[in-house]
Enzyme design. Structure first.
Site, PDB file in Angstrom:
ATOM      1  N   ASP A 153     -23.118  47.073  14.900  1.00 25.76           N
ATOM      2  CA  ASP A 153     -23.363  45.818  14.895  1.00 25.76           C
ATOM      3  C   ASP A 153     -24.231  45.256  16.073  1.00 25.76           C
ATOM      4  OD1 ASP A 153     -22.534  44.433  12.859  1.00 25.76           O
ATOM      5  OD2 ASP A 153     -20.852  43.560  13.499  1.00 25.76           O
ATOM      6  N   CYS A 186     -20.253  46.192 -10.219  1.00 29.77           N
ATOM      7  CA  CYS A 186     -20.194  44.582 -10.258  1.00 29.77           C
ATOM      8  C   CYS A 186     -19.953  44.215 -11.983  1.00 29.77           C
ATOM      9  CB  CYS A 186     -21.089  43.663  -9.749  1.00 29.77           C
ATOM     10  SG  CYS A 186     -20.738  43.817  -7.771  1.00 29.77           S
ATOM     11  N   CYS A 191     -19.055  40.755 -13.793  1.00 34.33           N
ATOM     12  CA  CYS A 191     -18.145  40.078 -12.976  1.00 34.33           C
ATOM     13  C   CYS A 191     -18.905  39.122 -11.859  1.00 34.33           C
ATOM     14  CB  CYS A 191     -17.372  40.834 -11.992  1.00 34.33           C
ATOM     15  SG  CYS A 191     -16.109  40.034 -10.855  1.00 34.33           S
ATOM     16  N   CYS A 235     -16.655  36.475  -7.107  1.00 33.04           N
ATOM     17  CA  CYS A 235     -16.917  35.924  -5.609  1.00 33.04           C
ATOM     18  C   CYS A 235     -17.884  35.015  -5.750  1.00 33.04           C
ATOM     19  CB  CYS A 235     -17.558  37.187  -4.667  1.00 33.04           C
ATOM     20  SG  CYS A 235     -19.163  37.867  -5.629  1.00 33.04           S
ATOM     21  N   CYS A 265     -16.107  31.454  -4.243  1.00 31.51           N
ATOM     22  CA  CYS A 265     -16.444  31.349  -3.024  1.00 31.51           C
ATOM     23  C   CYS A 265     -16.414  29.587  -2.510  1.00 31.51           C
ATOM     24  CB  CYS A 265     -17.827  31.374  -2.676  1.00 31.51           C
ATOM     25  SG  CYS A 265     -18.564  30.565  -1.124  1.00 31.51           S
ATOM     26  N   CYS A 309     -22.072  29.312   4.365  1.00 31.22           N
ATOM     27  CA  CYS A 309     -20.943  30.519   4.555  1.00 31.22           C
ATOM     28  C   CYS A 309     -19.861  30.060   5.652  1.00 31.22           C
ATOM     29  CB  CYS A 309     -21.656  31.808   4.654  1.00 31.22           C
ATOM     30  SG  CYS A 309     -20.254  33.032   4.901  1.00 31.22           S
ATOM     31  N   CYS A 350     -13.941  34.491   7.092  1.00 29.01           N
ATOM     32  CA  CYS A 350     -13.603  34.221   5.879  1.00 29.01           C
ATOM     33  C   CYS A 350     -13.393  35.401   5.179  1.00 29.01           C
ATOM     34  CB  CYS A 350     -14.542  32.967   5.215  1.00 29.01           C
ATOM     35  SG  CYS A 350     -14.199  32.859   3.422  1.00 29.01           S
TER      36      CYS A 350
HETATM   37  S1  SF4 Z   1     -16.090  39.880  -7.144  1.00 31.76           S
HETATM   38 FE1  SF4 Z   1     -18.242  39.909  -6.484  1.00 31.76          FE
HETATM   39  S2  SF4 Z   1     -18.710  41.792  -5.564  1.00 31.76           S
HETATM   40 FE2  SF4 Z   1     -16.374  42.087  -6.402  1.00 31.76          FE
HETATM   41  S3  SF4 Z   1     -17.222  42.969  -8.446  1.00 31.76           S
HETATM   42 FE3  SF4 Z   1     -16.961  40.824  -8.806  1.00 31.76          FE
HETATM   43  S4  SF4 Z   1     -19.162  40.096  -8.517  1.00 31.76           S
HETATM   44 FE4  SF4 Z   1     -19.059  42.131  -7.649  1.00 31.76          FE
HETATM   45  S1  SF4 Z   2     -17.385  34.587   3.315  1.00 35.85           S
HETATM   46 FE1  SF4 Z   2     -19.033  33.050   2.918  1.00 35.85          FE
HETATM   47  S2  SF4 Z   2     -19.885  33.717   1.248  1.00 35.85           S
HETATM   48 FE2  SF4 Z   2     -17.746  34.926   1.239  1.00 35.85          FE
HETATM   49  S3  SF4 Z   2     -16.188  33.508   0.298  1.00 35.85           S
HETATM   50 FE3  SF4 Z   2     -16.311  32.779   2.480  1.00 35.85          FE
HETATM   51  S4  SF4 Z   2     -17.880  31.289   2.563  1.00 35.85           S
HETATM   52 FE4  SF4 Z   2     -18.135  32.253   0.681  1.00 35.85          FE
END
Ligand code: SF4
Ligand code: SF4
Length: 314
Positions: free
Chosen positions: A134, A189, A192, A195, A199, A215, A242
């Site tokens: 990183d 994925c 799905c 996420c 979010c 984010c 997060c």
């Molecule tokens: S939660 Fe997001 S990253 Fe995980 S399988 Fe579902 S679409 Fe893919």
């Molecule tokens: S890390 Fe960022 S993109 Fe992931 S759930 Fe949290 S706010 Fe959303």
């Protein structure tokens, strides 16, 4: 062309990585990741980098390992699990992302990578190589895909079909050829979109990129200005990072706890109450987060987050 001695060395390198406690190790041939250039430029041009100017600079260097190690031939990619079921015990307290529970992962991983480099130098005296965690302009996630770890999920994080996505990526670039793994071509994925839908701030774009302006991970860690008013009620108690998009991902349902003692959650942090967090003094902050990634956030901005989420939750 890969020779049998390249193969032997590659096996020995991977064995060394596993002996050092790393969970994943793969090797990719070094090349400019040209296919990533346009995506990166478009993302920056759309303002999604949220003012992180360094991400706009030197894109041609970021995609090409040759700029970091002249004569680069191989990219060794490692993964270290940081998932844990251990968590903060008190209800409704300011929440930390799992990756900051222990001491700074840069230091932990860099030590392991440097030991691997030393090991390789002991076998091949003439090599040039460098370790990265990183710290330099390098597309770690793309290299993890190239080394066969897995695919980038819709939340952009790399998912491995055995250990999930809670792992740190460390990289060694070398100027010698090795035996290479195949890049991951699958995308697990499927249909799905958990996420994206879950979010809290709608920060995940349909194209699998993240709008850093929304984010929570960016806004509570990197962002130096105030957190936007419309985001505050959506922080959900998070003061540093997060984990939401990873927590809801089915590929993390069976994630196993890490085996790295340095990443353990200290008891003092585990049992802090909301009152303890609100009354945290600078001295306590310095002691509790010495050698933690939180150390770089500094006391005032961190406490600003603590106050904001506590007020938003009350
Ligand atoms: S939660 Fe997001 S990253 Fe995980 S399988 Fe579902 S679409 Fe893919
Ligand atoms: S890390 Fe960022 S993109 Fe992931 S759930 Fe949290 S706010 Fe959303």
């Amino acid at each position: 062309m890969t020779t049998s001695s390249d193969k032997t060395l590659s096996v020995l390198i991977k064995q060394k990585a596993y002996d050092l406690g790393l969970d994943l190790c793969g090797i990719a041939p070094s090349r400019p990741l040209l296919e990533r250039e346009n995506v990166l430029r478009k993302w920056c041009a759309g303002g999604m980098n949220s003012g992180m100017i360094y991400l706009e600079k030197n894109i041609e260097k970021r995609i090409n390992p040759e700029f970091l190690v002249p004569g680069a031939k191989s990219v060794i990619v490692t993964g270290l699990n940081y998932y844990t079921n251990d968590n903060q015990e008190e209800q409704d307290v300011p929440i930390l992302s799992r990756y900051v529970f222990g001491i700074n992962y840069h230091d932990v991983i860099m030590k392991k990578l440097d030991l691997i480099l030393e090991f390789i130098r002991g076998l091949e005296h003439e090599i040039e190589g460098r370790s990265f965690v990183d710290s330099e302009p390098l597309l770690e996630k793309a290299w993890a895909v190239e080394a066969g770890f897995g695919w980038q999920g819709r939340h952009s994080i790399v998912i491995n079909n055995k250990i999930g996505s809670f792992f740190f990526i460390g990289i060694i670039i070398l100027n010698i050829e090795l035996d290479y793994d195949k890049p991951c071509k699958e995308n697990g994925c499927g249909n799905c979109r958990l996420c994206i839908d879950l979010c809290p701030t709608g920060a995940i774009n349909e194209d699998g990129t993240i709008d850093a302006r929304k984010c929570i991970a960016n806004l509570t860690i990197e962002n130096r200005g105030p957190i936007p008013e419309d985001i505050i009620p959506k922080l959900g108690g998070r003061v540093y990072g997060c984990d939401r998009c990873q927590e809801v991902c089915p590929w993390n349902k069976n994630a196993k706890s890490h085996k790295t003692p340095e990443f353990e959650l200290p008891a003092e942090l585990k049992y802090m109450t909301t009152e303890d967090w609100l009354n945290l003094t600078r001295e306590q902050f310095d002691r509790l987060f010495k050698n933690s990634p939180i150390e770089r956030r500094k006391y005032e901005p961190f406490m600003r987050n603590v106050t904001i989420v506590t007020k938003a939750g009350s």
